[in-house]
Design an enzyme around this catalytic site. Sequence first.
Site, PDB file in Angstrom:
ATOM      1  N   ASN A  25       0.840  -1.195   0.000  1.00 15.96           N
ATOM      2  CA  ASN A  25       0.000   0.000   0.000  1.00 15.96           C
ATOM      3  C   ASN A  25       0.879   1.251   0.000  1.00 15.96           C
ATOM      4  OD1 ASN A  25      -2.343   1.463  -0.043  1.00 15.96           O
ATOM      5  ND2 ASN A  25      -3.130   0.732   1.917  1.00 15.96           N
ATOM      6  N   HIS A  83      -8.516   3.591   8.539  1.00 17.62           N
ATOM      7  CA  HIS A  83      -8.978   2.316   7.998  1.00 17.62           C
ATOM      8  C   HIS A  83     -10.426   2.033   8.347  1.00 17.62           C
ATOM      9  CE1 HIS A  83      -4.823   1.174   6.924  1.00 17.62           C
ATOM     10  NE2 HIS A  83      -5.405   0.294   6.146  1.00 17.62           N
TER      11      HIS A  83
END
Length: 583
Positions: free
Chosen positions: A424, A455
């Site tokens: 990521n 998140h």
Amino acid sequence: MGEKERREAHRWRGESKELGGGGGETGDQREEGESDRRGEEEEEQEEEDDAQADQQSRLPVDHGAAAAGTPSSTPGAMADESTRTTACTGSSLLQPVSEMTNLPLDQVNFVVCQLCALISAFWFRLFLHPSKTSPFIRHVVATVLGLYFALFCFGWYALHFLVQSGLTYGIMILTGVEHMHKYCLVVALSYLSLCQITRVYVFDYGMYSADFTGPMMVITQKITSLAFEIHDGIARKEEHLTAGQKILAIRRMPSLLEYFSYNCNFMGILAGPTCSYNDYIAFIEGEPRRHREQEADKQSKSRLRQGEPSPNMEVVRKVATSFFCLLVFLSVCKVFPVERNIEDDFIANTPFYAQVVYLYLSMLTTRPKYYFVWTLADAINNAAGFGFNGYDSNGAPRWDLISNLRILNIEFATSFKVFLDNWNIQTVQWLKRVCYERCPYHPTAATFILSAMWHGAYPGYYLTFLTGIVVTLAARAVRHKVRPHFLHSAALKQLYDVMTWAATQIAICYTVVPFVLLSVGPSLKFYRSWYFSLHIMCVLLAVALPVKPRHLRLKEQQKSCSQDPVLKPLAAAETYSHKEKTS
């Protein structure tokens, strides 16, 4: 005969039997009574089944339990789940495809939209090339296509993308550049968190569907990055910026069209990745890397003047890689379910070394789905001509400007840092630019906490990132204190790499189990089955091998450099940069 009449007759026969001692009942009467009782029991069972079926049709499926691997994740529950997810908020045009493939409709919509975006990206590059049309047309087309794909996948939930972007743009216009980056960070992150909490705890915990907050996570990255870059470009002096901040600094306020095009373009609205505003505008206006030419060598500059390279071969390679990863995921994801790590019989009857191996394999099989999504998203951007990053040492074009992962570097990472640097990637860069480089105290802990908040609202995310803090500190201690002893020979270095590869993979798997299980109970059950061994080991390593904070290491480096007149200018520059960061 109705049910009431049968019950009355049955009670009358029972009373007659008690009064007469049962001796006066004939064989025919006994057979008739038994037949009536059997019929009554069958009808009562049918009524109970109908009531239960009606109740199941009215109540939502416990997807949170299913995600945690409890009995609700049975084939029957999965059938109910697939039935529910077909009624998604997006378009139902592809319902027949969903039924044919036995996949949830929202996932079918997502994949089809990404494939349409890939085709649209080729058309965008060939027919709306900057040499053939104006940046205004390219902005409009990119935005309209992006919003259409969002509406097709998420329905009216896509309005949240516009609301979040509109709110923060108003903040940028109405507030001063001195503090706009702080306000935008708070508002964008709060709006994202509100949507995540509402989706998880109000609508459906653990909903197995296309999550509309996923695109909002990428939009939040873009909004906050843009705000900080505007602050760097307008509110701060040039000499106060680092080299990276100078490249990304924005010198003027973007227009509303440019702002929405940057946030909601069709290439990245569904799966990202995030990118800098300057890179995106340079792509739209047909001048890639114009703001990065100061770091390019003369050979790269001369090649850029000759013309842009074709991304076709890179797109083909990335599309093939993404679908290969999808096939791998569909083939092995059910062979090594993560939930088996917390099953009682598995914990009680499996040797510890076998549990370690199974943990690695089960977590390994969860990665290909991320490889598929992120590699396909990268291919879409490359097909549109976005992502060119100059040339490598061999003269080959690089299309990794906004790549989100490097698969081989992930699978063969020999340290926690190397793994995070290649997983990521754009999110890691965002966290670094927004939090790590600007936080004066405990930047590692602050970065992990921000990552957990970004998140989502699942408790497992917070367990993962809190564990990641101690693992990072331990890995840093080992790298600073132990690694230098293995650099004296190639054999020792190779031995160190093998040991740290195994330790890194196990540490990563151990850390991210709560990220997959989502809930607190299953996550703590897993950690208890391991006796919190890695937590304890990492704390002991961090205490036994202390590493000085970064600002103290910088001071020592500056002190040593100040004694050398050749290195004194470098020390002064680093001191100034650190003071600017901590102010």
